[in-house]
Design a protein around this motif. Structure first.
Motif, short mmCIF file in Angstrom:
data_model
loop_
_atom_site.label_atom_id
_atom_site.label_comp_id
_atom_site.label_asym_id
_atom_site.label_seq_id
_atom_site.Cartn_x
_atom_site.Cartn_y
_atom_site.Cartn_z
N GLU A 168 97.63 100.46 -21.89
CA GLU A 168 97.94 100.55 -20.47
C GLU A 168 96.74 101.08 -19.68
O GLU A 168 96.44 100.59 -18.57
CB GLU A 168 99.15 101.47 -20.27
N ARG A 169 96.05 102.06 -20.25
CA ARG A 169 94.87 102.58 -19.56
C ARG A 169 93.78 101.50 -19.46
O ARG A 169 93.12 101.37 -18.41
CB ARG A 169 94.33 103.80 -20.31
N ALA A 170 93.58 100.76 -20.55
CA ALA A 170 92.57 99.70 -20.51
C ALA A 170 92.92 98.64 -19.48
O ALA A 170 92.05 98.16 -18.74
CB ALA A 170 92.45 99.05 -21.90
N LEU A 171 94.22 98.30 -19.40
CA LEU A 171 94.64 97.31 -18.40
C LEU A 171 94.41 97.82 -16.99
O LEU A 171 93.95 97.09 -16.10
CB LEU A 171 96.11 96.96 -18.62
N LYS A 172 94.74 99.09 -16.77
CA LYS A 172 94.53 99.66 -15.44
C LYS A 172 93.04 99.69 -15.09
O LYS A 172 92.65 99.41 -13.94
CB LYS A 172 95.10 101.07 -15.38
N ASP A 173 92.22 100.02 -16.10
CA ASP A 173 90.77 100.03 -15.85
C ASP A 173 90.26 98.64 -15.49
O ASP A 173 89.44 98.48 -14.56
CB ASP A 173 90.03 100.57 -17.07
N ILE A 174 90.76 97.63 -16.23
CA ILE A 174 90.33 96.26 -15.93
C ILE A 174 90.76 95.85 -14.53
O ILE A 174 89.99 95.27 -13.75
CB ILE A 174 90.91 95.30 -16.99
N GLN A 175 92.02 96.16 -14.19
CA GLN A 175 92.51 95.83 -12.86
C GLN A 175 91.72 96.58 -11.78
O GLN A 175 91.43 96.02 -10.71
CB GLN A 175 94.00 96.17 -12.76
N LYS A 176 91.38 97.83 -12.08
CA LYS A 176 90.61 98.60 -11.10
C LYS A 176 89.23 97.99 -10.88
O LYS A 176 88.75 97.87 -9.74
CB LYS A 176 90.51 100.05 -11.59
N VAL A 177 88.57 97.61 -12.00
CA VAL A 177 87.24 97.02 -11.90
C VAL A 177 87.30 95.70 -11.13
O VAL A 177 86.47 95.42 -10.25
CB VAL A 177 86.64 96.81 -13.30
N GLN A 178 88.33 94.87 -11.47
CA GLN A 178 88.47 93.60 -10.77
C GLN A 178 88.71 93.81 -9.28
O GLN A 178 88.16 93.10 -8.42
CB GLN A 178 89.63 92.80 -11.39
N ALA A 239 90.46 82.83 -1.61
CA ALA A 239 89.63 83.03 -2.81
C ALA A 239 90.07 84.27 -3.60
O ALA A 239 90.09 84.28 -4.83
CB ALA A 239 88.15 83.15 -2.40
N GLU A 240 90.43 85.32 -2.82
CA GLU A 240 90.90 86.54 -3.50
C GLU A 240 92.19 86.27 -4.28
O GLU A 240 92.36 86.69 -5.42
CB GLU A 240 91.11 87.64 -2.47
N LYS A 241 93.13 85.54 -3.66
CA LYS A 241 94.38 85.20 -4.36
C LYS A 241 94.11 84.32 -5.57
O LYS A 241 94.70 84.49 -6.63
CB LYS A 241 95.33 84.50 -3.39
N GLU A 242 93.21 83.33 -5.38
CA GLU A 242 92.90 82.42 -6.50
C GLU A 242 92.20 83.19 -7.62
O GLU A 242 92.47 82.95 -8.81
CB GLU A 242 92.01 81.30 -6.00
N LEU A 243 91.33 84.14 -7.25
CA LEU A 243 90.67 84.95 -8.26
C LEU A 243 91.66 85.80 -9.03
O LEU A 243 91.59 85.96 -10.25
CB LEU A 243 89.61 85.83 -7.59
N ASP A 244 92.65 86.36 -8.28
CA ASP A 244 93.72 87.13 -8.93
C ASP A 244 94.50 86.27 -9.90
O ASP A 244 94.84 86.68 -11.03
CB ASP A 244 94.65 87.69 -7.85
N LYS A 245 94.82 85.04 -9.45
CA LYS A 245 95.58 84.11 -10.29
C LYS A 245 94.79 83.73 -11.52
O LYS A 245 95.32 83.66 -12.64
CB LYS A 245 95.95 82.89 -9.46
N LYS A 246 93.47 83.45 -11.32
CA LYS A 246 92.64 83.09 -12.47
C LYS A 246 92.52 84.25 -13.46
O LYS A 246 92.49 84.06 -14.68
CB LYS A 246 91.25 82.67 -11.99
N PHE A 247 92.43 85.47 -12.91
CA PHE A 247 92.35 86.61 -13.82
C PHE A 247 93.61 86.76 -14.68
O PHE A 247 93.53 87.08 -15.86
CB PHE A 247 92.12 87.90 -12.99
N GLN A 248 94.76 86.49 -14.08
CA GLN A 248 96.01 86.57 -14.85
C GLN A 248 96.08 85.47 -15.90
O GLN A 248 96.83 85.58 -16.87
CB GLN A 248 97.21 86.48 -13.92
N GLN A 249 95.33 84.38 -15.69
CA GLN A 249 95.35 83.28 -16.65
C GLN A 249 94.26 83.42 -17.70
O GLN A 249 94.17 82.56 -18.59
CB GLN A 249 95.19 81.94 -15.90
N THR A 250 93.44 84.43 -17.61
CA THR A 250 92.37 84.59 -18.58
C THR A 250 92.94 85.01 -19.92
O THR A 250 94.03 85.59 -20.02
CB THR A 250 91.36 85.64 -18.09
#
Length: 281
Positions: A168-178, A239-250
């Motif tokens: 959970e911490r790693a996920l939060k860190d990734i989301q924070k960085v993104q 672009a921000e929404k698409e980037l969010d969507k692409k990140f969820q699909q990574t």
């Protein structure tokens, strides 16, 4: 066998006394008629039959009481006794018992022989305590095994919880960085647009002061720039929404999500196992 022998001898003496009584009371004349002889024999038959029947009934009842004592003692040791009725009619065994009784009662030094014979261990409460102690030891051993298994399950559960927390911490860190990267990119775009608008305004002011004829063109350029600014902002949002969507699909996001799902399932299973072994806690 000694008890049975004494009872048998006593009953035989009683039967002998019946015959002696008949001789003393009835055989006083020298001649008897057939009816008198038949009457005496019938009476003697009734008496002897009664004595024999009494002895057989008493022997059977005595054997029942003896077996009852043995069975009661066996129950204290949790024993299951089985009997074979066919062995009671085994002629070889019956002859061995008769031979044993004959030699046992005719040997002069019975006391010495009895002292040399092997003795069975007495049936007392010590045996029951020993069985109970063994059962208690077995239960304690089983309880220790269960405690060890419970500690292992607790360790696995704590490890799973730690892994879940780290994930959970790693996920939060990734989301924070993104999120920071997206905000930084948006800020850069906005700054560039603001600089462009400022430059256009400056150019417009210069053109207005230098040449009033070109004012209309500058206003149109300013309006166009504003439209471009709005369009670019809208594109940035898309672009921000698409980037969010692409990140969820990574693959990293999916792997992290699958790992969290598996850890949650493992924690649920471990909690069920813990509930099964320690329902009160």
């Amino acid at each position: 066998m000694r008890f049975a022998r004494s009872k048998r001898v006593l009953r035989l003496k009683t039967i002998d006394s019946c015959f002696e009584e008949l001789k003393d009371s009835r055989l006083v004349d020298e001649t008897f008629t057939v009816d008198e002889v038949r009457e005496m024999l019938d009476g003697l038959q009734v008496v002897v039959r009664g004595e024999v029947e009494t002895e057989l009934i008493n022997t059977a009842h005595t054997n029942v009481l003896l077996l009852r004592q043995l069975f009661n003692q066996a129950e204290k040791f949790y024993l299951r006794l089985q009997t074979d009725i066919s062995e009671l009619e085994n002629r070889d065994l019956l002859e061995q018992v008769a031979e044993f009784e004959k030699t046992d009662f005719k040997t002069p030094n019975k006391s010495n022989q009895e002292s040399n014979k092997p003795k069975l261990a007495p049936l007392n409460e010590g045996g029951v305590s020993e069985l109970l102690n063994k059962e208690i030891a077995r239960l304690q051993e089983e309880n220790d095994k269960l405690k060890t298994r419970l500690r292992t399950l607790e360790t696995q559960a704590m490890s799973a919880l730690d892994e879940k927390t780290r994930a959970e911490r790693a996920l939060k860190d990734i989301q924070k960085v993104q999120g920071e990267q997206q905000r930084w990119a948006c800020a850069q775009e906005i700054n560039c647009l603001e600089d462009t608008v400022a430059a256009l305004k400056e150019d417009y002011e210069k053109s207005l002061s230098a040449n009033a004829a070109s004012q209309k063109d500058l206003q149109e350029n300013l309006v166009s720039a504003k439209h471009d600014l709005l369009r670019i902002q809208e594109q940035l949002n898309l672009a921000e929404k698409e980037l969010d969507k692409k990140f969820q699909q990574t693959a990293a996001y999916r792997n992290m999500k699958e790992m969290l799902t598996k850890k949650n399932d493992q924690i649920k299973d471990l909690r069920k196992k813990l509930q099964r072994y320690e329902p009160d806690e």
